[in-house]
Design a protein around this motif. Structure first.
Motif, PDB file in Angstrom:
ATOM      1  N   LYS A  48       0.838  -1.049  -0.252  1.00 11.24           N
ATOM      2  CA  LYS A  48      -0.245  -0.358  -0.381  1.00 11.24           C
ATOM      3  C   LYS A  48       1.215   1.325  -0.278  1.00 11.24           C
ATOM      4  N   LYS A  49       2.009   1.596   0.755  1.00 10.95           N
ATOM      5  CA  LYS A  49       2.801   2.457   0.952  1.00 10.95           C
ATOM      6  C   LYS A  49       3.038   2.694  -0.842  1.00 10.95           C
ATOM      7  N   ASP A  52       0.312   4.570  -2.949  1.00 10.50           N
ATOM      8  CA  ASP A  52       0.251   5.648  -2.243  1.00 10.50           C
ATOM      9  C   ASP A  52       1.348   7.252  -2.496  1.00 10.50           C
TER      10      ASP A  52
END
Length: 89
Positions: A48-49, A52
């Motif tokens: 997810k990082k 993003d």
């Protein structure tokens, strides 16, 4: 997720991956597609990082009529709101 529209993707699996998915499918009483979707969701959650990353917002800027992206890229990427810092866009 059952009621959501799904997009069809065609992929190639290695024989061992295929065997393991079939085995999990039988043991967990789930479809092979469910097993694969769960694996993809797990992978996306773990990464997810990276998803993003603000640099990814540059994709499609031409459609947003940004014509100074090469000269003002830092402001476009990191200063989404004027209140983020004392600097202005």
């Amino acid at each position: 997720m059952k009621d959501e529209i799904k997009i069809r993707k065609q992929i190639y699996l290695e024989p061992k991956q295929n065997e393991q998915i079939k085995l999990l499918s039988a043991r967990q009483n789930k479809t092979e597609a469910q097993i694969i979707r769960e694996a993809i969701n797990h992978y996306l959650t773990e990464n997810k990082k990276e998803l993003d990353d603000p640099i990814l917002e540059l994709i499609g800027m031409v459609k947003n009529e940004t014509c100074d992206g090469s000269t003002n890229h830092d402001q476009d990427i990191y200063l989404k709101k004027n209140e983020d810092t004392h600097e202005t866009r």
